[in-house]
Design a protein around this motif. Sequence first.
Motif, mmCIF file in Angstrom:
data_model
loop_
_atom_site.group_PDB
_atom_site.id
_atom_site.type_symbol
_atom_site.label_atom_id
_atom_site.label_comp_id
_atom_site.label_asym_id
_atom_site.label_seq_id
_atom_site.Cartn_x
_atom_site.Cartn_y
_atom_site.Cartn_z
ATOM 1 N N VAL A 63 -0.723 33.397 49.202
ATOM 2 C CA VAL A 63 -0.844 33.966 50.545
ATOM 3 C C VAL A 63 -2.253 33.751 51.089
ATOM 4 C CG1 VAL A 63 -0.904 36.134 51.849
ATOM 5 C CG2 VAL A 63 0.991 35.666 50.282
ATOM 6 N N THR A 64 -3.257 33.950 50.228
ATOM 7 C CA THR A 64 -4.651 33.752 50.640
ATOM 8 C C THR A 64 -4.894 32.301 51.050
ATOM 9 O OG1 THR A 64 -5.396 35.512 49.155
ATOM 10 C CG2 THR A 64 -7.055 33.936 49.899
ATOM 11 N N ALA A 65 -4.414 31.357 50.228
ATOM 12 C CA ALA A 65 -4.629 29.938 50.518
ATOM 13 C C ALA A 65 -3.903 29.512 51.794
ATOM 14 C CB ALA A 65 -4.153 29.097 49.335
ATOM 15 N N VAL A 66 -2.663 29.949 51.953
ATOM 16 C CA VAL A 66 -1.884 29.578 53.146
ATOM 17 C C VAL A 66 -2.509 30.175 54.404
ATOM 18 C CG1 VAL A 66 0.339 29.880 54.306
ATOM 19 C CG2 VAL A 66 0.279 29.252 51.879
ATOM 20 N N ALA A 67 -2.915 31.452 54.323
ATOM 21 C CA ALA A 67 -3.549 32.101 55.484
ATOM 22 C C ALA A 67 -4.831 31.385 55.882
ATOM 23 C CB ALA A 67 -3.838 33.568 55.165
ATOM 24 N N TYR A 68 -5.575 30.950 54.882
ATOM 25 C CA TYR A 68 -6.824 30.229 55.160
ATOM 26 C C TYR A 68 -6.546 28.889 55.832
ATOM 27 C CZ TYR A 68 -10.971 27.406 54.222
ATOM 28 O OH TYR A 68 -12.038 26.557 54.347
ATOM 29 N N LEU A 69 -5.611 28.129 55.297
ATOM 30 C CA LEU A 69 -5.300 26.810 55.861
ATOM 31 C C LEU A 69 -4.742 26.922 57.282
ATOM 32 C CD1 LEU A 69 -3.722 25.118 52.705
ATOM 33 C CD2 LEU A 69 -5.974 24.662 53.702
ATOM 34 N N ILE A 70 -3.879 27.906 57.500
ATOM 35 C CA ILE A 70 -3.323 28.107 58.844
ATOM 36 C C ILE A 70 -4.449 28.426 59.835
ATOM 37 C CG2 ILE A 70 -1.909 29.650 60.262
ATOM 38 C CD1 ILE A 70 0.030 29.852 57.900
ATOM 39 N N ASN A 71 -5.380 29.273 59.395
ATOM 40 C CA ASN A 71 -6.489 29.642 60.282
ATOM 41 C C ASN A 71 -7.413 28.460 60.567
ATOM 42 O OD1 ASN A 71 -8.011 31.503 61.822
ATOM 43 N ND2 ASN A 71 -9.426 31.782 60.139
ATOM 44 N N VAL A 72 -7.680 27.645 59.543
ATOM 45 C CA VAL A 72 -8.585 26.503 59.710
ATOM 46 C C VAL A 72 -7.991 25.456 60.636
ATOM 47 C CG1 VAL A 72 -9.610 24.523 58.512
ATOM 48 C CG2 VAL A 72 -9.802 26.808 57.529
ATOM 49 N N TYR A 73 -6.718 25.152 60.457
ATOM 50 C CA TYR A 73 -6.120 24.025 61.197
ATOM 51 C C TYR A 73 -5.390 24.430 62.483
ATOM 52 C CZ TYR A 73 -7.180 21.211 57.086
ATOM 53 O OH TYR A 73 -7.830 20.558 56.075
ATOM 54 N N ILE A 79 -5.139 28.373 63.966
ATOM 55 C CA ILE A 79 -5.572 29.564 64.714
ATOM 56 C C ILE A 79 -7.060 29.519 65.048
ATOM 57 C CG2 ILE A 79 -5.688 32.078 64.699
ATOM 58 C CD1 ILE A 79 -3.377 32.098 62.736
ATOM 59 N N GLN A 80 -7.894 29.297 64.014
ATOM 60 C CA GLN A 80 -9.356 29.254 64.145
ATOM 61 C C GLN A 80 -9.900 30.529 64.784
ATOM 62 O OE1 GLN A 80 -10.174 25.553 66.178
ATOM 63 N NE2 GLN A 80 -9.974 24.358 64.303
ATOM 64 N N SER A 81 -9.445 31.652 64.257
ATOM 65 C CA SER A 81 -9.873 32.962 64.755
ATOM 66 C C SER A 81 -11.030 33.480 63.901
ATOM 67 C CB SER A 81 -8.703 33.944 64.700
ATOM 68 O OG SER A 81 -9.147 35.265 64.811
#
Length: 842
Positions: free
Chosen positions: A399-409, A411-413
């Motif tokens: 969950v941590t890795a997926v949330a990070y990747l989604i945010n980086v590519y 959301i960028q919040s």
Amino acid sequence: MKQLCKAAGKFLLFHKTRHLFLIIGVTLGVALIIAIQVLIASIEASNEIAIKEQYGDYDLVVGYQTAEKSVSAGEIEEMENLESVEKTTRFLYPYLDKESEMNMLGEPIYAGFENEELAFEYPVVSLAKGAFPQKEEVLVSSQYAKQHQLEIGSTVKMKFPPNGTKEVTISGFTVDNQALSNMAIFDYEWLQEATSNENHTTAVIIQLDNHENKQMVINQLRQINPDFFIDSRSEIDKERENIGGIGPVIQGLNIAIYLVSALIIISTMRMSVQEKQKELATLRILGFERKHIYCLVLIESLILGFISLVAGLIIGILLPVGALDLFIDRMNVGHGVIIFPWSDLLMNLGIFSLVILFSSLVPAYQASLAPPVVAYRGSTKVQALSKRYTVISIAISLVTAVAYLINVYFIQSKSMFVINGVLFIVCAFTSIPLMFAFSVKLLDWIAKFIRIPVEFLLAARNLLRQLNRNVQLSAIFTIGIVITVIGMVILTTIKDETTDMIKENNPNDLRVISVASELAEGFPYSFYEKVEKDPDLEAFYYTNEVVFLIENLPPNKRELSEVVLGISGTDLQHSFDSGSIKTDGLSTPEEMSENGVMLTEQTADEYGFNIGDTIIVNVSEDFNELDEKEFVVEGIITDTEHIGDADYHFFTTRENMKAMFGIDTLYQVEMNILHGDKKEKVKSIQALLQDPAYSNTILYSRAEELTELEQQFLQRVFLLYLAVAMIIIFTVIGLMNSTASSIKERLKELSMLRVLGSTKKRLLSLLLMEGALLTTTAGVLAIGLSTLSAYCFIQGLDANTFAVLPKLLLGLFFLSPLIGLGAVLIPAKLATRLDLMKGMRE
């Protein structure tokens, strides 16, 4: 209860060494928190004393910067009635900003002050010899007295327009200071009368009951008169913020110490309970109920906690007495005074007491659960990594890795980056058991291809054999790594960002700037002429500017609303010489027309102007009225590195500014030191600024600001490493306790290894490898995840850079196994000296 207390006392004596380690660990935690609270309070008090001695013990100066205006008696009364105002005193500058009009340019600067304690806090009022002036008396500098061959008691004729000349007596001399060499201090009321300024007050000096109320008082003063000039003494606030900014760092470190101390108590008491299984089971067989066992272990823990609190309090109070000088030196504070903030100390002791209480409940509850027969037999189930925990831990990591990747590519919040950072820290703790299991699998896989000593394989399996205990110790070590990496990365990134910002905003070494605004009258051009003659200096001047409204934007830019820019004069020869100006045939500034201007590339591109364009502007102070002028774009400046804040400005020559607007004064002079000692050059500039003609200027030094920034950075790093060093000590104490307990539990097993042919050296290697593998495994995991966490926090702060700090990461990587080896060395050495036969009988 009496029997329980006696039993608890016997148990304490039964495991004296282990309990001593626990007391040392918790005592260090208490002592560190108490000592830091005392030291920070002492440093804040010492800093306050130094500030008052350097800048004066007052908080605000309220009034006007011209003799044309006066603070009324009613306004002064309102100021004195403000709740937070403790003291006030008035002063008068009768000729301020009227020197030319009153023909006083060659005379000293006259100032009248009241003979009050607060007046002596003002830098202008100082008394080296003699007395404060009374009626028809004056206080002058010793330099002025020597020039005019005067002594105390001598009389001198001085001009007091519009009332002619008066004879006054020298009452004393000011402290030798270049800034005071041209001052003449009079009695406030007498100077009012002598200069026909009755009931006239230039400004009021205010001392507050608490400097924290300053902004509130400033707002109240604005309500009294919005036209007041208020000197809020921002340089003092900056000095206070330097120390006060450490507060959040201290609070964060306190939380870490509370958590580490709790883990030390839990892990040590669980080891103690594990070793006392037979004794506790015997008590159960003799009739003790679970609640009695619970209370017994709880009382034992609380006694240890109370001893630790008392010892920690004593050490924490005594430590600052010896360490204050070191902290004063690190914090760059000039005085040393011990302050005990008792309310803060009691609050922290209360918090630590709760930490000890709640930490003691865990081993006490676990001790009460063991069945008497199982406990008496001493049978302990080998701890294993459960499938349920494995699934949960892997799920958290995914969950941590997926949330990070989604945010980086996607959301960028920024707020999401902060959440990512927190999740990575959580993973650093939840993944410790998985990392232990992974290290076992990895060594088994490597052993298929490379011959690995059996001690390595046994050591890895022993990590899982005592999983709960090892996880707790690893968590302590992980806290230290996380604090170090995240703290250093954030501190270094902020320092680097601030350094870049300072260098970008201040591209030159020194800046002399007018205290008035860019639009008001500045200081004479003669200052630039003097510094420009010094071959060791490179100087650039900028005249006061005029603000204008562009009337004829190009057609493709007319969608822009009102465009207001400024124009100032400067020496454009540098840009011509460096080839950083695009022109239509011009080679020197002298060839520019009277209304010729230069634009920076960014300004030209922003508003669509080209060389040869005519720009119609409105230079009226009130843009509702029309005062048109025409500028001709005669060049584009391509390199503005030496100019600094050049965007949205037009530039021309000083001669053109005088011809078009009558402006011949300078707003600022930028300087670079090319050769020689920089400190000496700064001193020479400071001496030059003592000339009364330049009294309305201040000197900014980029090197001084960068040095101050470096000092603040080192202060915070010092505190960070101090806390991390304590956490490492906690880790060492925990590992020593754990190893000693493990050896006792595995005494028969270790003796069997010796009987089967294992040498003392191999047995020592096995125990050392267990410690090294624990800290290395936890260290590698913590270093990697805390680096990712730090990156997320930096992104959340919207920083432009990220300090990777490879030396720090490599240092922690190589230090991790050394900490484990050092921690288990002594108990491992003792284990190799045990009697084999005695061990087999255990």
